[in-house]
Design an enzyme around this catalytic site. Structure first.
Site, PDB file in Angstrom:
ATOM      1  N   HIS A 176     -27.204  24.078 104.815  1.00  0.00           N
ATOM      2  CA  HIS A 176     -27.137  25.382 105.480  1.00  0.00           C
ATOM      3  C   HIS A 176     -26.779  25.185 106.957  1.00  0.00           C
ATOM      4  O   HIS A 176     -27.561  25.533 107.854  1.00  0.00           O
ATOM      5  CB  HIS A 176     -28.483  26.093 105.343  1.00  0.00           C
ATOM      6  CG  HIS A 176     -28.361  27.504 104.837  1.00  0.00           C
ATOM      7  ND1 HIS A 176     -27.869  27.796 103.595  1.00  0.00           N
ATOM      8  CD2 HIS A 176     -28.665  28.701 105.420  1.00  0.00           C
ATOM      9  CE1 HIS A 176     -27.887  29.109 103.410  1.00  0.00           C
ATOM     10  NE2 HIS A 176     -28.341  29.683 104.517  1.00  0.00           N
ATOM     11  N   GLY A 209     -23.312  33.005 107.327  1.00  0.00           N
ATOM     12  CA  GLY A 209     -22.031  32.811 106.659  1.00  0.00           C
ATOM     13  C   GLY A 209     -21.972  31.594 105.757  1.00  0.00           C
ATOM     14  O   GLY A 209     -20.892  31.238 105.259  1.00  0.00           O
ATOM     15  N   ASN A 210     -23.107  30.953 105.501  1.00  0.00           N
ATOM     16  CA  ASN A 210     -23.113  29.728 104.691  1.00  0.00           C
ATOM     17  C   ASN A 210     -22.677  29.952 103.250  1.00  0.00           C
ATOM     18  O   ASN A 210     -21.913  29.161 102.699  1.00  0.00           O
ATOM     19  CB  ASN A 210     -24.518  29.106 104.715  1.00  0.00           C
ATOM     20  CG  ASN A 210     -24.892  28.588 106.082  1.00  0.00           C
ATOM     21  OD1 ASN A 210     -24.443  27.548 106.528  1.00  0.00           O
ATOM     22  ND2 ASN A 210     -25.746  29.342 106.778  1.00  0.00           N
ATOM     23  N   GLY A 211     -23.154  31.031 102.639  1.00  0.00           N
ATOM     24  CA  GLY A 211     -22.769  31.296 101.255  1.00  0.00           C
ATOM     25  C   GLY A 211     -21.284  31.522 101.118  1.00  0.00           C
ATOM     26  O   GLY A 211     -20.631  30.977 100.218  1.00  0.00           O
ATOM     27  N   ARG A 212     -20.721  32.306 102.033  1.00  0.00           N
ATOM     28  CA  ARG A 212     -19.292  32.603 101.986  1.00  0.00           C
ATOM     29  C   ARG A 212     -18.445  31.344 102.189  1.00  0.00           C
ATOM     30  O   ARG A 212     -17.449  31.135 101.490  1.00  0.00           O
ATOM     31  CB  ARG A 212     -18.947  33.660 103.048  1.00  0.00           C
ATOM     32  CG  ARG A 212     -19.264  35.089 102.633  1.00  0.00           C
ATOM     33  CD  ARG A 212     -19.348  36.034 103.814  1.00  0.00           C
ATOM     34  NE  ARG A 212     -20.672  35.941 104.449  1.00  0.00           N
ATOM     35  CZ  ARG A 212     -21.020  36.645 105.530  1.00  0.00           C
ATOM     36  NH1 ARG A 212     -20.143  37.462 106.102  1.00  0.00           N
ATOM     37  NH2 ARG A 212     -22.224  36.531 106.033  1.00  0.00           N
ATOM     38  N   ILE A 213     -18.849  30.506 103.145  1.00  0.00           N
ATOM     39  CA  ILE A 213     -18.088  29.276 103.394  1.00  0.00           C
ATOM     40  C   ILE A 213     -18.261  28.288 102.242  1.00  0.00           C
ATOM     41  O   ILE A 213     -17.302  27.621 101.838  1.00  0.00           O
ATOM     42  CB  ILE A 213     -18.514  28.624 104.726  1.00  0.00           C
ATOM     43  CG1 ILE A 213     -18.038  29.480 105.898  1.00  0.00           C
ATOM     44  CG2 ILE A 213     -17.931  27.213 104.846  1.00  0.00           C
ATOM     45  CD1 ILE A 213     -16.528  29.581 106.035  1.00  0.00           C
ATOM     46  N   TYR A 239     -28.144  32.361  92.190  1.00  0.00           N
ATOM     47  CA  TYR A 239     -29.290  32.003  93.039  1.00  0.00           C
ATOM     48  C   TYR A 239     -30.300  31.149  92.272  1.00  0.00           C
ATOM     49  O   TYR A 239     -30.899  30.213  92.826  1.00  0.00           O
ATOM     50  CB  TYR A 239     -29.967  33.260  93.565  1.00  0.00           C
ATOM     51  CG  TYR A 239     -29.170  34.000  94.610  1.00  0.00           C
ATOM     52  CD1 TYR A 239     -28.496  33.308  95.611  1.00  0.00           C
ATOM     53  CD2 TYR A 239     -29.097  35.391  94.607  1.00  0.00           C
ATOM     54  CE1 TYR A 239     -27.756  33.984  96.582  1.00  0.00           C
ATOM     55  CE2 TYR A 239     -28.361  36.073  95.564  1.00  0.00           C
ATOM     56  CZ  TYR A 239     -27.699  35.360  96.549  1.00  0.00           C
ATOM     57  OH  TYR A 239     -26.970  36.034  97.512  1.00  0.00           O
TER      58      TYR A 239
END
Length: 326
Positions: free
Chosen positions: A178, A183-187, A220
């Site tokens: 992380h 914006g971690n999920g999107r990247i 998830y």
């Protein structure tokens, strides 16, 4: 190579990789007309919409399309900027090198430039990742992030693991670290597509994110299961299933598109013959901007279906339509 992410290549993973490889081979035989700019745009919009909706953005494909086209839409400033950032990040997908950490930072800057003061740089504070039962994972402290990301990219650059598996491993490890404040999920999802693109170009426009969106809770849960297991194996199995489903949907849509395209070509050629029964194949090619082989293929199909026939010679004869409409 000093660091190797923990995971196990289970029999399920091996079977999944084999099935995906077969599906990719099947796509080679899809009519090239399917892979048009219009359809690429449609799938890109699905990717952007899906990855944003996972993070709570309420914009649908119609609104995302409107923003791409420069139209005014109703929504919060944050949601609009999220869409604009995602468009910019995905528009540059073919320019990224999946092994280049600086490119990942650049993608984050595109994505979050108007949302974060530190877009394109790693976080300098602690973060906890929430789940249905509260905080499910406390990410490594910010002081460790640069080293962990360096090790992850070092592994990515040197591994001989199958790209399908490597992309899933990277996705999970990235989410575990992380590295950004937001914006971690999107990247993470974007960079898996970047890795897959380096494997096969078809993944450049494969809307994997939209399928993840349809299985958001399982996504998830797979992350949580991998965290509990201490290795990314459950997440690899989940994401390979998502990729499989994405390819199957792509093939299904392409077949529908091919059928519609064939029907349109049939009717267009039949219409020209009805308008001028002495029209030549070359004239049909010019008027419809089709190849000679393509026109001959459709005419043979029309003949086989007893919808048109040739009377007389090729030079002195004429066409005869046996029906007025399909």
């Amino acid at each position: 190579m000093s660091y190797k992410p923990p995971y196990t290549n289970t029999s399920k993973i091996i079977k999944q990789v084999s099935e995906i490889s077969e599906l990719i081979s099947d796509i080679k035989y899809i009519d090239k007309n399917y892979n048009t700019l219009r359809l690429r745009k449609k799938n890109r919009i699905r990717s952007i919409t899906g990855t944003l909706q996972i993070e709570g953005n309420t914009f649908d494909e119609a609104k995302v399309t409107s923003i791409i086209e420069g139209k005014t839409v109703l929504g919060t400033m944050r949601e609009i900027e999220e869409v604009k950032g995602a468009i910019e990040a995905y528009d540059n997908i073919e320019k990224y090198s999946y092994k280049n950490e600086k490119d990942l930072l650049k993608a984050h800057k595109y994505l979050m430039e108007n949302l974060l003061n530190n877009a394109g740089t790693y976080r300098n504070s602690n973060v906890g990742i929430g789940g249905k039962d509260g905080v499910t994972h406390v990410a490594p402290p910010p002081s460790q992030v640069p080293k962990l990301m360096d090790e992850l990219f070092e592994w990515l650059q040197s591994t001989d693991e199958h790209p399908l598996i490597a992309s899933c491993v990277f996705h999970y490890e990235f989410e575990f670290i992380h590295p950004f404040s937001d914006g971690n999920g999107r990247i993470g999802r974007l960079w898996q597509s970047v890795i897959l693109k380096s494997f096969k170009d078809i993944f450049t426009y494969m809307p994997i994110e939209s399928v993840v969106r349809n299985h958001q809770l399982e996504y998830y849960q797979a992350l949580e299961d991998a965290g509990s297991a201490g290795e990314s194996t459950p997440f690899i199995e989940f994401m390979l299933e998502i990729i499989t489903q994405s390819l199957k949907e792509y093939i299904k849509e392409s077949k529908k598109s091919d059928q519609k395209s064939d029907q349109k070509s049939d009717q267009k050629i039949l219409d020209l013959i009805m308008q001028d029964n002495k029209i030549t194949i070359m004239q049909i090619c010019q008027q419809l901007d089709m190849s000679e082989s393509g026109v001959k293929k459709v005419i043979k199909k029309l003949k086989d279906e007893n919808r048109v026939q040739r009377v007389g010679s090729l030079k002195g004869g004429h066409w005869e339509a046996l029906e007025k409409e399909i």
